[in-house]
Design a protein around this motif. Structure first.
Motif, PDB file in Angstrom:
ATOM      1  N   MET A 124       1.004  -0.995  -0.196  1.00  0.00           N
ATOM      2  CA  MET A 124       0.016   0.014   0.057  1.00  0.00           C
ATOM      3  C   MET A 124       0.763   1.148   0.006  1.00  0.00           C
ATOM      4  SD  MET A 124      -3.267  -0.983  -0.071  1.00  0.00           S
ATOM      5  CE  MET A 124      -4.053   0.607   0.897  1.00  0.00           C
ATOM      6  N   GLU A 125       0.447   2.217  -0.803  1.00  0.00           N
ATOM      7  CA  GLU A 125       1.165   3.397  -0.899  1.00  0.00           C
ATOM      8  C   GLU A 125       0.103   4.586  -0.760  1.00  0.00           C
ATOM      9  OE1 GLU A 125       4.505   5.984  -3.635  1.00  0.00           O
ATOM     10  OE2 GLU A 125       4.535   3.651  -3.340  1.00  0.00           O
ATOM     11  N   THR A 126       0.432   5.910  -0.045  1.00  0.00           N
ATOM     12  CA  THR A 126      -0.545   6.972  -0.130  1.00  0.00           C
ATOM     13  C   THR A 126      -0.241   7.442  -1.436  1.00  0.00           C
ATOM     14  OG1 THR A 126       1.177   8.188   1.008  1.00  0.00           O
ATOM     15  CG2 THR A 126      -0.644   7.176   2.509  1.00  0.00           C
ATOM     16  N   LEU A 127      -1.390   8.260  -1.742  1.00  0.00           N
ATOM     17  CA  LEU A 127      -1.259   9.048  -3.072  1.00  0.00           C
ATOM     18  C   LEU A 127       0.045  10.037  -3.348  1.00  0.00           C
ATOM     19  CD1 LEU A 127      -2.672  10.003  -5.764  1.00  0.00           C
ATOM     20  CD2 LEU A 127      -3.841  11.685  -4.611  1.00  0.00           C
ATOM     21  N   LEU A 128       0.288  10.631  -2.057  1.00  0.00           N
ATOM     22  CA  LEU A 128       1.441  11.292  -2.162  1.00  0.00           C
ATOM     23  C   LEU A 128       2.492  10.958  -0.903  1.00  0.00           C
ATOM     24  CD1 LEU A 128       0.102  15.041  -2.516  1.00  0.00           C
ATOM     25  CD2 LEU A 128       1.201  13.586  -4.199  1.00  0.00           C
ATOM     26  N   ALA A 129       3.859  10.541  -1.207  1.00  0.00           N
ATOM     27  CA  ALA A 129       4.498  10.192  -0.360  1.00  0.00           C
ATOM     28  C   ALA A 129       6.009  10.287  -0.849  1.00  0.00           C
ATOM     29  CB  ALA A 129       4.387   8.744  -0.136  1.00  0.00           C
ATOM     30  N   ASP A 130       6.916  10.452   0.289  1.00  0.00           N
ATOM     31  CA  ASP A 130       8.364  10.325   0.074  1.00  0.00           C
ATOM     32  C   ASP A 130       8.755   8.989   0.795  1.00  0.00           C
ATOM     33  OD1 ASP A 130       8.592  12.871  -1.206  1.00  0.00           O
ATOM     34  OD2 ASP A 130       9.193  13.839   0.517  1.00  0.00           O
ATOM     35  N   ARG A 131       9.143   8.052  -0.212  1.00  0.00           N
ATOM     36  CA  ARG A 131       9.662   6.739   0.352  1.00  0.00           C
ATOM     37  C   ARG A 131      11.077   6.433   0.052  1.00  0.00           C
ATOM     38  NH1 ARG A 131       5.333   3.395   1.343  1.00  0.00           N
ATOM     39  NH2 ARG A 131       6.754   1.596   0.893  1.00  0.00           N
ATOM     40  N   PRO A 132      11.781   5.756   1.024  1.00  0.00           N
ATOM     41  CA  PRO A 132      13.213   5.463   0.717  1.00  0.00           C
ATOM     42  C   PRO A 132      13.721   4.885  -0.731  1.00  0.00           C
ATOM     43  CG  PRO A 132      12.398   4.604   2.830  1.00  0.00           C
ATOM     44  CD  PRO A 132      11.150   5.046   2.015  1.00  0.00           C
ATOM     45  N   GLU A 133      12.573   4.156  -1.227  1.00  0.00           N
ATOM     46  CA  GLU A 133      12.922   3.624  -2.555  1.00  0.00           C
ATOM     47  C   GLU A 133      12.720   4.712  -3.773  1.00  0.00           C
ATOM     48  OE1 GLU A 133       8.856   1.848  -1.658  1.00  0.00           O
ATOM     49  OE2 GLU A 133      10.621   2.550  -0.362  1.00  0.00           O
ATOM     50  N   HIS A 134      12.317   5.908  -3.265  1.00  0.00           N
ATOM     51  CA  HIS A 134      12.212   6.937  -4.354  1.00  0.00           C
ATOM     52  C   HIS A 134      13.728   7.842  -4.438  1.00  0.00           C
ATOM     53  CE1 HIS A 134       7.710   7.659  -3.335  1.00  0.00           C
ATOM     54  NE2 HIS A 134       7.864   6.809  -4.171  1.00  0.00           N
ATOM     55  N   VAL A 135      14.645   7.484  -3.528  1.00  0.00           N
ATOM     56  CA  VAL A 135      16.001   8.016  -3.794  1.00  0.00           C
ATOM     57  C   VAL A 135      16.860   7.015  -4.488  1.00  0.00           C
ATOM     58  CG1 VAL A 135      17.873   8.907  -2.217  1.00  0.00           C
ATOM     59  CG2 VAL A 135      15.724   9.296  -1.451  1.00  0.00           C
ATOM     60  N   VAL A 136      17.343   7.506  -5.659  1.00  0.00           N
ATOM     61  CA  VAL A 136      18.286   6.945  -6.101  1.00  0.00           C
ATOM     62  C   VAL A 136      19.683   7.116  -5.869  1.00  0.00           C
ATOM     63  CG1 VAL A 136      19.032   6.186  -8.493  1.00  0.00           C
ATOM     64  CG2 VAL A 136      16.730   6.524  -7.989  1.00  0.00           C
ATOM     65  N   HIS A 137      20.606   6.507  -5.210  1.00  0.00           N
ATOM     66  CA  HIS A 137      21.789   6.552  -4.486  1.00  0.00           C
ATOM     67  C   HIS A 137      22.940   6.823  -5.799  1.00  0.00           C
ATOM     68  CE1 HIS A 137      20.301   6.995  -0.686  1.00  0.00           C
ATOM     69  NE2 HIS A 137      19.706   5.812  -0.689  1.00  0.00           N
ATOM     70  N   TRP A 138      23.907   7.597  -5.708  1.00  0.00           N
ATOM     71  CA  TRP A 138      24.934   7.741  -6.849  1.00  0.00           C
ATOM     72  C   TRP A 138      25.632   6.229  -6.973  1.00  0.00           C
ATOM     73  CZ3 TRP A 138      25.012  11.393 -10.055  1.00  0.00           C
ATOM     74  CH2 TRP A 138      24.594  12.718  -9.669  1.00  0.00           C
ATOM     75  N   GLY A 139      26.025   5.696  -5.745  1.00  0.00           N
ATOM     76  CA  GLY A 139      27.028   4.352  -6.073  1.00  0.00           C
ATOM     77  C   GLY A 139      28.112   4.766  -6.942  1.00  0.00           C
ATOM     78  N   GLU A 140      28.378   3.905  -7.669  1.00  0.00           N
ATOM     79  CA  GLU A 140      29.801   3.852  -8.576  1.00  0.00           C
ATOM     80  C   GLU A 140      29.535   5.035  -9.635  1.00  0.00           C
ATOM     81  OE1 GLU A 140      30.757   0.294 -10.099  1.00  0.00           O
ATOM     82  OE2 GLU A 140      31.141  -0.599  -8.085  1.00  0.00           O
ATOM     83  N   ARG A 141      28.292   5.615  -9.913  1.00  0.00           N
ATOM     84  CA  ARG A 141      28.079   6.568 -10.756  1.00  0.00           C
ATOM     85  C   ARG A 141      28.410   7.988 -10.382  1.00  0.00           C
ATOM     86  NH1 ARG A 141      23.668   3.090 -10.996  1.00  0.00           N
ATOM     87  NH2 ARG A 141      22.408   4.787  -9.866  1.00  0.00           N
ATOM     88  N   ARG A 142      28.863   8.233  -8.984  1.00  0.00           N
ATOM     89  CA  ARG A 142      29.064   9.421  -8.561  1.00  0.00           C
ATOM     90  C   ARG A 142      30.290  10.283  -9.334  1.00  0.00           C
ATOM     91  NH1 ARG A 142      28.301  11.562  -3.252  1.00  0.00           N
ATOM     92  NH2 ARG A 142      29.554  13.348  -2.844  1.00  0.00           N
ATOM     93  N   PRO A 143      29.658  11.411  -9.837  1.00  0.00           N
ATOM     94  CA  PRO A 143      30.744  12.057 -10.917  1.00  0.00           C
ATOM     95  C   PRO A 143      31.660  12.670  -9.883  1.00  0.00           C
ATOM     96  CG  PRO A 143      28.623  13.229 -10.742  1.00  0.00           C
ATOM     97  CD  PRO A 143      28.688  11.844  -9.881  1.00  0.00           C
ATOM     98  N   PRO A 144      33.076  12.850 -10.283  1.00  0.00           N
ATOM     99  CA  PRO A 144      33.867  13.554  -9.723  1.00  0.00           C
ATOM    100  C   PRO A 144      33.956  15.196 -10.074  1.00  0.00           C
ATOM    101  CG  PRO A 144      35.075  12.614 -11.594  1.00  0.00           C
ATOM    102  CD  PRO A 144      33.465  12.578 -11.589  1.00  0.00           C
ATOM    103  N   VAL A 145      33.353  16.037  -9.334  1.00  0.00           N
ATOM    104  CA  VAL A 145      32.729  17.259  -9.724  1.00  0.00           C
ATOM    105  C   VAL A 145      32.924  18.251  -8.681  1.00  0.00           C
ATOM    106  CG1 VAL A 145      31.272  16.906 -11.751  1.00  0.00           C
ATOM    107  CG2 VAL A 145      30.369  17.236  -9.408  1.00  0.00           C
ATOM    108  N   ALA A 146      33.103  17.739  -7.388  1.00  0.00           N
ATOM    109  CA  ALA A 146      33.236  18.752  -6.334  1.00  0.00           C
ATOM    110  C   ALA A 146      34.961  19.067  -6.083  1.00  0.00           C
ATOM    111  CB  ALA A 146      32.901  17.890  -5.216  1.00  0.00           C
ATOM    112  N   ALA A 147      35.032  20.282  -5.726  1.00  0.00           N
ATOM    113  CA  ALA A 147      36.400  20.717  -5.675  1.00  0.00           C
ATOM    114  C   ALA A 147      37.539  19.952  -5.043  1.00  0.00           C
ATOM    115  CB  ALA A 147      36.432  22.269  -5.163  1.00  0.00           C
ATOM    116  N   ASP A 148      37.086  19.299  -4.021  1.00  0.00           N
ATOM    117  CA  ASP A 148      37.883  18.483  -3.092  1.00  0.00           C
ATOM    118  C   ASP A 148      38.085  17.060  -3.422  1.00  0.00           C
ATOM    119  OD1 ASP A 148      35.343  17.948  -2.228  1.00  0.00           O
ATOM    120  OD2 ASP A 148      35.515  18.004  -0.180  1.00  0.00           O
ATOM    121  N   ASP A 149      37.129  16.471  -4.729  1.00  0.00           N
ATOM    122  CA  ASP A 149      37.029  15.282  -4.876  1.00  0.00           C
ATOM    123  C   ASP A 149      38.662  14.800  -5.559  1.00  0.00           C
ATOM    124  OD1 ASP A 149      36.873  12.765  -6.457  1.00  0.00           O
ATOM    125  OD2 ASP A 149      34.762  13.088  -6.504  1.00  0.00           O
ATOM    126  N   PRO A 150      39.434  13.701  -4.862  1.00  0.00           N
ATOM    127  CA  PRO A 150      40.457  13.461  -5.654  1.00  0.00           C
ATOM    128  C   PRO A 150      40.510  13.022  -6.966  1.00  0.00           C
ATOM    129  CG  PRO A 150      39.799  11.985  -3.999  1.00  0.00           C
ATOM    130  CD  PRO A 150      38.823  13.068  -3.917  1.00  0.00           C
TER     131      PRO A 150
END
Length: 205
Positions: free
Chosen positions: A1-27
């Motif tokens: 069951m899911e309400t009409l409007l919700a923020d659920r953990p599975e809605h968040v897609v994490h970077w994982g290995e796809r994290r792009p190296p764009v931050a100034a302090d990223d080695p």
């Protein structure tokens, strides 16, 4: 069951290995990028998306759009350019930088941008405003596009000197005759556009 409007953990897609190296302090960032990276690659939460305070894009979606220039630079710098074209990656890759240093992907200021790079920025904005093939917006008439650009030059986005040259040499007219639809080509008050620039950005990066 899911309400009409919700923020659920599975809605968040994490970077994982796809994290792009764009931050100034990223080695792994060897290109000098300086971009804020959202915590996640994507967030599909309904409440989250509906509660954005500005515009219709989430920070994750905005980064996905801006990331195109990161990929452009990374791709172009891998190509074996001949000597006379060796600056192509910089010219193409810096057209979203701003004179006041608030652009992306490196937050370069005007003094750090070459003339071709500044010209590319002016050309890119003008083409984007007047283009009739963008599904997300209507093509601007010539006078409106130039008014928007005048404010951008005044406020530190575009090079004011190059924008003045763009006006005084009537570059916009030549482009309009060749590429714009007849209904877009309206009267342009050049003096009024110059007046917009007078009390704004001084053009120094």
């Amino acid at each position: 069951m899911e309400t009409l409007l919700a923020d659920r953990p599975e809605h968040v897609v994490h970077w994982g290995e796809r994290r792009p190296p764009v931050a100034a302090d990223d080695p792994g960032n060897t290109w000098g990028f300086d971009m804020a990276l959202p915590d996640a690659e994507l967030n599909l939460g309904e409440y989250y998306n509906l509660s954005q305070p500005y515009g219709t894009l989430t920070p994750e979606e905005r980064f996905s759009i801006n990331n195109h220039i990161v990929q452009t630079i990374r791709m172009l710098e891998q190509l074996p350019w001949p000597a006379h074209l060796k600056r192509v990656p910089q010219i193409a890759g810096n057209h979203h930088e701003r004179m006041d240093g608030n652009g992306y992907p490196r937050r370069l200021k005007g003094a750090e941008l070459s003339i071709p790079e500044r010209i590319m920025a002016v050309a890119d904005v003008f083409e984007a405003l007047t283009a009739a093939d963008r599904p997300y917006k209507k093509a601007k008439p010539l006078s409106e596009a130039l008014r928007i650009m005048a404010r951008m030059a005044r406020d530190g986005h575009l090079d004011p000197a190059l924008y003045r040259l763009f006006l005084d040499q009537a570059v916009y007219e030549a482009y309009a005759r060749r590429y714009l639809k007849p209904e877009q080509v309206d009267a342009v008050d050049v003096e009024a556009l110059h007046a917009v620039l007078k009390s704004g950005y001084n053009g120094k990066g």
